[in-house]
Write a protein that holds these residues in place. Structure first.
Motif, short mmCIF file in Angstrom:
data_model
loop_
_atom_site.label_atom_id
_atom_site.label_comp_id
_atom_site.label_asym_id
_atom_site.label_seq_id
_atom_site.Cartn_x
_atom_site.Cartn_y
_atom_site.Cartn_z
N ALA A 133 0.85 -1.19 0.00
CA ALA A 133 0.00 0.00 0.00
C ALA A 133 0.89 1.24 0.00
O ALA A 133 2.09 1.18 0.28
N CYS A 134 0.28 2.38 -0.32
CA CYS A 134 1.03 3.63 -0.36
C CYS A 134 0.09 4.80 -0.11
O CYS A 134 -1.13 4.69 -0.27
N SER A 135 0.66 5.92 0.28
CA SER A 135 -0.10 7.17 0.34
C SER A 135 0.29 8.02 -0.85
O SER A 135 1.42 7.97 -1.33
N MET A 136 -0.67 8.79 -1.34
CA MET A 136 -0.48 9.58 -2.55
C MET A 136 -0.72 11.04 -2.22
O MET A 136 -1.72 11.40 -1.60
N ARG A 137 0.23 11.88 -2.64
CA ARG A 137 0.09 13.32 -2.43
C ARG A 137 0.32 14.05 -3.75
O ARG A 137 1.31 13.82 -4.44
N GLN A 138 -0.62 14.94 -4.08
CA GLN A 138 -0.42 15.79 -5.25
C GLN A 138 0.43 16.98 -4.87
O GLN A 138 0.17 17.66 -3.88
N VAL A 139 1.46 17.25 -5.66
CA VAL A 139 2.37 18.37 -5.41
C VAL A 139 2.05 19.54 -6.33
O VAL A 139 2.05 20.69 -5.90
N LEU A 140 1.79 19.26 -7.61
CA LEU A 140 1.42 20.28 -8.60
C LEU A 140 0.25 19.75 -9.42
O LEU A 140 0.14 18.53 -9.61
N PRO A 141 -0.62 20.64 -9.89
CA PRO A 141 -0.53 22.11 -9.84
C PRO A 141 -0.92 22.73 -8.51
O PRO A 141 -0.69 23.91 -8.31
N ALA A 142 -1.52 21.96 -7.62
CA ALA A 142 -1.83 22.43 -6.26
C ALA A 142 -1.56 21.29 -5.30
O ALA A 142 -1.69 20.11 -5.66
N SER A 143 -1.21 21.63 -4.09
CA SER A 143 -0.83 20.63 -3.10
C SER A 143 -2.05 20.11 -2.34
O SER A 143 -2.83 20.90 -1.80
N ARG A 144 -2.22 18.76 -2.35
CA ARG A 144 -3.30 18.17 -1.56
C ARG A 144 -3.05 16.67 -1.41
O ARG A 144 -2.41 16.04 -2.26
N ASP A 145 -3.54 16.10 -0.33
CA ASP A 145 -3.40 14.68 -0.08
C ASP A 145 -4.50 13.91 -0.81
O ASP A 145 -5.67 14.32 -0.81
N TRP A 146 -4.12 12.78 -1.40
CA TRP A 146 -5.08 11.95 -2.12
C TRP A 146 -5.46 10.68 -1.35
O TRP A 146 -6.29 9.91 -1.81
N GLY A 147 -4.82 10.45 -0.20
CA GLY A 147 -5.19 9.31 0.60
C GLY A 147 -4.32 8.08 0.35
O GLY A 147 -3.24 8.15 -0.22
N VAL A 148 -4.84 6.92 0.80
CA VAL A 148 -4.11 5.65 0.77
C VAL A 148 -4.66 4.76 -0.33
O VAL A 148 -5.88 4.67 -0.53
N TYR A 149 -3.74 4.08 -1.03
CA TYR A 149 -4.11 3.19 -2.13
C TYR A 149 -3.42 1.84 -1.94
O TYR A 149 -2.35 1.75 -1.34
N SER A 150 -4.04 0.81 -2.49
CA SER A 150 -3.44 -0.51 -2.43
C SER A 150 -2.71 -0.79 -3.75
O SER A 150 -2.87 -0.09 -4.74
N TRP A 151 -1.95 -1.87 -3.74
CA TRP A 151 -1.12 -2.24 -4.89
C TRP A 151 -1.95 -2.47 -6.15
O TRP A 151 -1.50 -2.20 -7.26
N ILE A 152 -3.19 -2.95 -5.97
CA ILE A 152 -4.02 -3.29 -7.13
C ILE A 152 -4.95 -2.15 -7.55
O ILE A 152 -5.78 -2.32 -8.44
N SER A 153 -4.80 -0.98 -6.92
CA SER A 153 -5.67 0.15 -7.25
C SER A 153 -5.31 0.74 -8.61
O SER A 153 -4.20 0.59 -9.12
N SER A 154 -6.29 1.45 -9.17
CA SER A 154 -6.06 2.28 -10.35
C SER A 154 -6.24 3.74 -9.95
O SER A 154 -7.01 4.06 -9.02
N LEU A 155 -5.58 4.61 -10.65
CA LEU A 155 -5.63 6.03 -10.35
C LEU A 155 -6.10 6.78 -11.59
O LEU A 155 -5.60 6.54 -12.69
N SER A 156 -7.06 7.68 -11.43
CA SER A 156 -7.53 8.52 -12.52
C SER A 156 -7.13 9.96 -12.23
O SER A 156 -7.50 10.51 -11.19
N VAL A 157 -6.37 10.55 -13.15
CA VAL A 157 -5.80 11.88 -12.94
C VAL A 157 -6.32 12.82 -14.02
O VAL A 157 -6.21 12.52 -15.22
N GLU A 158 -6.90 13.94 -13.61
CA GLU A 158 -7.37 14.95 -14.56
C GLU A 158 -6.25 15.95 -14.82
O GLU A 158 -5.70 16.54 -13.89
N VAL A 159 -5.94 16.16 -16.11
CA VAL A 159 -4.82 17.02 -16.49
C VAL A 159 -5.26 17.99 -17.57
O VAL A 159 -5.87 17.59 -18.57
N ASN A 160 -4.94 19.26 -17.42
CA ASN A 160 -5.26 20.27 -18.42
C ASN A 160 -4.41 20.10 -19.67
O ASN A 160 -3.31 19.54 -19.61
#
Length: 358
Positions: free
Chosen positions: A319-346
């Motif tokens: 497992a891991c914790s995820m933190r967004q650094v840019l474009p703004a700083s915020r915590d994304w929480g904890v994810y497991s090894w089998i998780s998928s991540l959806s990221v919105e990008v301009n």
């Protein structure tokens, strides 16, 4: 035509990956150097009478040193104030030595170096491996040892050594080798930055706060320079920089990624249409991750990927914790090894993340 930051990212990546990097283990530049360099913003401006605030002169560097010391740049890590091309007089002096243009640098480089050092900063200077610099001023060919001694006697802390008018790849490589030896013989600690990268990752300049970049492109440049462990050399006007650009360039979390002591360079692990996924191993088994959207039109888009892609499957295992650094700083929480991540990008933007193992 691709946006400027996109082209710069591609050029930097190709140059860095294609070059063989070999450096002396002398304690210098163990993390990417940081500072300010005049070229991209001020080019070869020499008309001090007509355009005094834009002229490559002693006044310009004194004013930038004042800003770097008083407005948080030095404390953020930007320690080098670097003179690029066009500082020289058109000819060497009677002893064959390089000299600063006496009208634009009336106190010479030694006085400027003393002032820069008094501000807790370091001074960088420019020369060229060939007979002429890229702008046509005297180069160092045939004068490597003399120029190295001259730079050391002035108190220079960094040499940016360019590759114009070298004649051939063999002469270029030989000139870089000879200047390296000459600098070491001076006994002074001088960071050696070759513009054609044989010794150090190339000094592609950050133009955040300059003209020509959108906010998303500025975020992309800062994020990708951190991922690539590239030197952070700004080229902008610190006297007129916007608060937003200043905040981005002084972002402590991004700088910490760039300066991570593990010293590993990032790499692309996935490309899907206009999206690219990059990662960089960090100390403490952490990873920096960049999601880059090279689409130039339209609106924000989502990119979804499995966390098993990261760190060869180890970055988020179990497992891991995820933190967004840019474009703004915020915590994304904890994810497991089998998780998928959806990221919105301009469009032309980047989302920079930090992945911490649990």
């Amino acid at each position: 035509m691709a946006p400027p930051v996109m082209m710069m990212v591609v050029v930097m990546a190709v140059m860095v990956m294609a070059a063989a990097v070999a450096a002396l283990d002398n304690g210098l530049a163990r993390t990417p150097p940081m500072g300010w360099l005049h070229w991209e913003r001020f080019l070869c401006g020499t008309d001090c009478a007509g355009h005094p605030s834009r002229c490559v002169s002693e006044r310009l560097f004194v004013e930038m040193a004042d800003r770097m010391a008083s407005e948080g740049w030095r404390d953020a890590g930007y320690e080098f104030l670097c003179i690029d091309d066009c500082w020289m007089a058109p000819t060497r002096d009677g002893q064959g030595r390089l000299r600063a243009d006496p009208r634009r640098f009336p106190g010479g480089i030694r006085r400027l170096a003393d002032y820069v050092h008094s501000k807790g900063l370091k001074l960088g200077i420019y020369s060229d491996v060939g007979e002429k610099t890229c702008a046509g001023f005297p180069g160092s060919y045939g004068h490597y040892e003399l120029d190295a001694r001259t730079f050391a006697s002035w108190g220079v802390d960094l040499l940016k050594f360019d590759g114009c008018s070298s004649g051939s790849p063999e002469r270029l490589a030989e000139g870089y080798r000879r200047m390296s030896l000459a600098l070491n013989k001076t006994g002074r600690s001088i960071v050696y930055a070759c513009e054609w990268p044989f010794y150090l990752r190339p000094m592609q300049q950050l133009v955040i706060g300059n003209f020509g970049l959108s906010w998303d492109q500025s975020v992309t440049q800062m994020a990708m320079w951190a991922i690539m462990a590239a030197p952070l050399f700004m080229s902008n006007d610190l006297r007129r920089i916007s608060p937003e650009a200043k905040c981005l360039l002084q972002n402590k979390e991004v700088i910490a990624i760039n300066q991570d002591p593990l010293g590993r360079q990032g790499y692309r692990i996935l490309k899907d249409k206009t999206f690219e996924l990059w990662e960089r191993p960090l100390s403490g088994r952490a990873y920096a991750v960049a999601v880059l959207n090279q689409q130039e039109i339209g609106g924000p888009q989502n990119f979804t990927f499995s966390l098993t892609f990261l760190g060869n499957g180890l970055a988020c295992n179990p497992a891991c914790s995820m933190r967004q650094v840019l474009p703004a700083s915020r915590d994304w929480g904890v994810y497991s090894w089998i998780s998928s991540l959806s990221v919105e990008v301009n469009p032309t933007g980047t989302v920079l993340l930090k992945v911490l193992p649990l």
